[in-house]
Design a protein around this motif. Structure first.
Motif, PDB file in Angstrom:
ATOM      1  N   HIS A   1       0.589  -1.157  -0.153  1.00 39.97           N
ATOM      2  CA  HIS A   1       0.377   0.121  -0.161  1.00 39.97           C
ATOM      3  C   HIS A   1       0.966   0.755   0.064  1.00 39.97           C
ATOM      4  O   HIS A   1       0.878   2.260   0.767  1.00 39.97           O
ATOM      5  CB  HIS A   1      -0.847   0.091   1.410  1.00 39.97           C
TER       6      HIS A   1
ATOM      7  N   ALA B   1      -4.081   2.124  14.866  1.00 41.64           N
ATOM      8  CA  ALA B   1      -4.442   3.799  14.151  1.00 41.64           C
ATOM      9  C   ALA B   1      -3.605   2.755  12.672  1.00 41.64           C
ATOM     10  O   ALA B   1      -4.265   3.121  11.175  1.00 41.64           O
ATOM     11  CB  ALA B   1      -3.596   4.841  14.257  1.00 41.64           C
ATOM     12  N   HIS B   2      -3.271   1.607  12.340  1.00 44.96           N
ATOM     13  CA  HIS B   2      -2.631   1.105  11.488  1.00 44.96           C
ATOM     14  C   HIS B   2      -3.113  -0.803  11.056  1.00 44.96           C
ATOM     15  O   HIS B   2      -4.236  -0.808  11.394  1.00 44.96           O
ATOM     16  CB  HIS B   2      -1.119   1.633  11.398  1.00 44.96           C
TER      17      HIS B   2
ATOM     18  N   LYS C   1     -15.343  15.124  19.550  1.00 43.08           N
ATOM     19  CA  LYS C   1     -14.088  15.568  20.275  1.00 43.08           C
ATOM     20  C   LYS C   1     -13.261  15.590  21.722  1.00 43.08           C
ATOM     21  O   LYS C   1     -12.136  15.080  21.905  1.00 43.08           O
ATOM     22  CB  LYS C   1     -13.775  17.554  19.328  1.00 43.08           C
TER      23      LYS C   1
ATOM     24  N   ARG D   1     -12.428   6.245  18.659  1.00 45.40           N
ATOM     25  CA  ARG D   1     -12.960   6.374  16.882  1.00 45.40           C
ATOM     26  C   ARG D   1     -13.652   5.149  16.418  1.00 45.40           C
ATOM     27  O   ARG D   1     -12.843   4.222  17.308  1.00 45.40           O
ATOM     28  CB  ARG D   1     -11.277   6.580  16.069  1.00 45.40           C
ATOM     29  N   LEU D   2     -14.566   5.725  14.990  1.00 47.89           N
ATOM     30  CA  LEU D   2     -14.832   4.467  14.601  1.00 47.89           C
ATOM     31  C   LEU D   2     -13.806   3.597  13.714  1.00 47.89           C
ATOM     32  O   LEU D   2     -12.983   3.981  13.325  1.00 47.89           O
ATOM     33  CB  LEU D   2     -15.844   5.223  13.825  1.00 47.89           C
TER      34      LEU D   2
ATOM     35  N   GLY E   1     -12.032   1.105  12.320  1.00 49.91           N
ATOM     36  CA  GLY E   1     -11.769   0.736  10.173  1.00 49.91           C
ATOM     37  C   GLY E   1     -12.707   1.742   9.573  1.00 49.91           C
ATOM     38  O   GLY E   1     -12.979   1.563   8.266  1.00 49.91           O
ATOM     39  N   PHE E   2     -12.395   3.391  10.121  1.00 46.97           N
ATOM     40  CA  PHE E   2     -13.149   3.957   9.158  1.00 46.97           C
ATOM     41  C   PHE E   2     -11.922   4.973   9.169  1.00 46.97           C
ATOM     42  O   PHE E   2     -11.201   5.499   9.720  1.00 46.97           O
ATOM     43  CB  PHE E   2     -14.457   5.097   9.905  1.00 46.97           C
TER      44      PHE E   2
ATOM     45  N   HIS F   1      -8.938   7.030   6.402  1.00 47.06           N
ATOM     46  CA  HIS F   1      -7.673   6.418   6.051  1.00 47.06           C
ATOM     47  C   HIS F   1      -6.689   8.069   5.518  1.00 47.06           C
ATOM     48  O   HIS F   1      -7.703   9.222   5.447  1.00 47.06           O
ATOM     49  CB  HIS F   1      -7.653   6.418   5.010  1.00 47.06           C
ATOM     50  N   ARG F   2      -5.576   7.997   5.526  1.00 46.56           N
ATOM     51  CA  ARG F   2      -4.518   9.322   5.192  1.00 46.56           C
ATOM     52  C   ARG F   2      -4.703   9.370   4.336  1.00 46.56           C
ATOM     53  O   ARG F   2      -4.932  10.693   3.734  1.00 46.56           O
ATOM     54  CB  ARG F   2      -3.651   8.811   5.898  1.00 46.56           C
TER      55      ARG F   2
ATOM     56  N   ARG G   1     -10.377  -1.820  -1.174  1.00 44.29           N
ATOM     57  CA  ARG G   1      -9.712  -3.073  -0.932  1.00 44.29           C
ATOM     58  C   ARG G   1     -10.467  -3.651   0.365  1.00 44.29           C
ATOM     59  O   ARG G   1     -11.560  -4.288   0.267  1.00 44.29           O
ATOM     60  CB  ARG G   1      -8.644  -2.766   0.124  1.00 44.29           C
TER      61      ARG G   1
ATOM     62  N   LYS H   1     -16.016  14.744   7.000  1.00 49.52           N
ATOM     63  CA  LYS H   1     -14.353  14.636   6.649  1.00 49.52           C
ATOM     64  C   LYS H   1     -13.954  13.124   5.579  1.00 49.52           C
ATOM     65  O   LYS H   1     -12.539  12.845   5.806  1.00 49.52           O
ATOM     66  CB  LYS H   1     -13.915  14.358   8.193  1.00 49.52           C
TER      67      LYS H   1
ATOM     68  N   ASN I   1     -12.429   1.020   5.686  1.00 56.87           N
ATOM     69  CA  ASN I   1     -10.745   1.245   5.073  1.00 56.87           C
ATOM     70  C   ASN I   1     -11.156  -0.554   5.078  1.00 56.87           C
ATOM     71  O   ASN I   1     -11.835  -0.994   5.159  1.00 56.87           O
ATOM     72  CB  ASN I   1     -10.124   1.574   5.742  1.00 56.87           C
TER      73      ASN I   1
ATOM     74  N   ARG J   1       0.843  -9.065   4.031  1.00 53.66           N
ATOM     75  CA  ARG J   1       1.936  -7.547   4.067  1.00 53.66           C
ATOM     76  C   ARG J   1       3.613  -7.346   3.954  1.00 53.66           C
ATOM     77  O   ARG J   1       4.712  -6.789   3.285  1.00 53.66           O
ATOM     78  CB  ARG J   1       1.612  -5.544   4.537  1.00 53.66           C
TER      79      ARG J   1
END
Ligand code: SDX
Length: 437
Positions: free
Chosen positions: A231, A265-266, A296, A301-302, A304-305, A307-308, A316, A358, A363, A390
């Motif tokens: 990726h 986060a990854h 805030k 955070r949700l 699986g949602f 992406h940078r 995918r 946003k 993802n 990967r």
């Protein structure tokens, strides 16, 4: 490359700074800022949002169009018409193999699937409930203690055999992590099976039975490996490149990629998605969790949602969702409660103005965990599966960097700490104003 230029006007300089610009095959032009150091300036880009760290020919992502290409082939085309080992050949060598080349590559990988018997002793040091990613970080790094014959990173033959060994052995090591956690004997690879069949056999087979792997699950496993293959310059791949730039051996570099991928986060997000879906527990709780994701003041955070790079659907995720429907349908699990919660959550989020504004879409990690759970893989093994798929991408980028020429990666900083000051004797010092850690 082109002869375009960027002109940078800088306060305090009499004349603007001219910087070369380069164009790729597709994608944004880049501004070469290397001359800025000589003018007394650094660029500033925490999180590397606007920084191209290298030139590469392996993978291209268009986040606005939701497009992912491996050596020019779309991920949808590869998922539909190729398989994981053929995609490995493509990523490593730049072209799809002929039938003979494919059969030779499959045979090479098949004959590297075993690991040194001493590796089995490493597992005895881990408690049965050690996280498998912790075991993989240690075991993969330790592989460099076994292959002194192929650690010269400047020797292309050493690089290729290391690539073959890593692609071939990751499933074996991943399955050993699982077997260790179950207190079951390690399974040797069975060379009569395909790559993904072999992995499922080593995971769920026992010495008491002949191999029996469902073709449906093997196909789904292969697609999961393929969808995770590469990726471009994501966090773990960038780590592998940075580790490789110091001249570290390939096994140490891949271990650094595994460590980076582990973060929620990854690559750790697939495990976090299942934890989140279980925490939601029922469709009636979805709105509460969506509200938390938008708050805030709430770190939730949700998973699986977002992406940078993708500000549209992660292609995918689309393929993974189709595979999810196929696998659960064939297993008679289409009413799986977690799948129903996931689909409802996706629908609500995609219609919610916060997520729309946003550009937060599902993802690759959103549906992968549901398929892996249906295959019988435990949640704490999900990121190990991601790392297994990967590995070929990490190796391809490591090899490309070493082939194209490189310098050791050494970013600079904006220093905002203390100005130079003298050290007073300890007796004369007041209580320190130390910062909380
Ligand atoms: C992978 O880079 C790759 O290619 C990675 C990967 C690969 O194949 O290698 O694709 C694999 O890592 C996929 C991502 C898996 N991670 C998750 O699903 C975790 C949840 N997602 C987020 O943590 C986040 O979206 C990231 C980490 C994926 C992206 O972070 P960015 O690009 O730094 O974006 P950000 O954190 O600056 O978010 C932008 C805004 C913020 O709000 P504001 O400060 O602008 O008001 O969007 C919000 C964020 O709060 N936001 C979310 C959100 N993701 C971002 N809000 C709620 N839920 C989310 N999931």
């Amino acid at each position: 490359m082109t002869d375009k230029k960027a002109t940078l006007a800088v306060d305090g300089l009499d004349s603007p700074i001219e910087l070369p610009m380069y164009s790729g095959t597709v994608g944004p032009d880049v501004i070469d800022v290397r001359a800025l150091t000589g003018k007394g300036y650094f660029t500033y880009d925490p999180g590397f949002v606007s920084t191209a760290s290298c030139e590469s020919k392996i993978t291209y992502i268009d986040g606005g169009k939701g497009m992912l290409l491996h050596r020019g082939y779309s991920i949808e085309d590869l998922a539909e018409n190729s398989d994981y080992l053929e995609t490995c050949f493509l990523l490593l060598h730049g072209e799809l193999p002929s039938q003979d080349e494919y059969e030779e590559f499959v045979d090479i990988i098949r004959n590297h699937t075993m690991v040194h018997e001493s590796i089995a002793r490493f597992f005895r040091g881990f408690h049965y409930d050690s996280h498998p990613m912790a075991m993989m970080c240690g075991i993969v790094g330790a592989l460099s203690a076994f292959y002194h014959d192929s650690l010269d990173i400047n020797n292309p033959r050493h690089r290729l055999i290391s690539a073959h060994r890593l692609i071939a052995k990751m499933p074996t090591l991943a399955a050993m992590c699982y077997k260790h956690s179950q207190g079951q004997p390690f399974m040797y690879p069975d060379n009569k099976l395909s790559y993904s069949e072999n992995f499922l056999h080593m995971m769920f087979g026992t010495p008491c039975d002949d191999p029996k792997v469902s073709p449906t699950l093997a196909r789904a496993m292969d697609k999961i490996f393929l969808l995770h293959a590469d990726h471009e310059q994501n966090a773990s791949t960038s780590t592998v490149r940075l580790a490789g730039s110091s001249g570290a051996n390939p096994f140490a570099c891949i271990a650094s990629g595994i460590a980076t991928l582990w973060g929620p986060a990854h690559g750790g997000a697939n495990e976090a998605v299942l934890t989140m879906l279980n925490e939601i527990g029922d469709e009636k709780n979805i709105d509460k969790f969506v509200a938390r994701a938008k708050d805030k003041d709430d770190p939730f955070r949700l998973m699986g949602f977002g992406h940078r790079v993708y500000k549209n659907f992660d292609p995918r995720a689309k393929v993974m969702k189709e595979t999810c429907d196929e696998v659960l349908g064939e297993l008679g699990l289409e009413d799986d409660p977690l799948l129903k919660i996931a689909k409802r959550l996706e629908k609500i989020a995609l219609e919610d103005e916060y997520f729309v504004e946003k550009k937060l879409y599902p993802n690759v990690d959103f549906y992968s965990g549901i398929i892996m759970k249906a295959i019988g893989i435990p949640t704490d093994m999900f990121t190990v599966i991601f790392a297994t798929g990967r590995t070929v991408g990490w190796i391809a980028h490591w090899h490309e960097m070493l082939t194209d020429g490189y310098r050791i990666g050494r970013p600079r900083q904006l220093y905002t700490g203390e100005a130079p000051r003298k050290l007073a004797s300890r007796e004369s010092r007041p209580a320190s104003q130390k910062s909380s850690f």
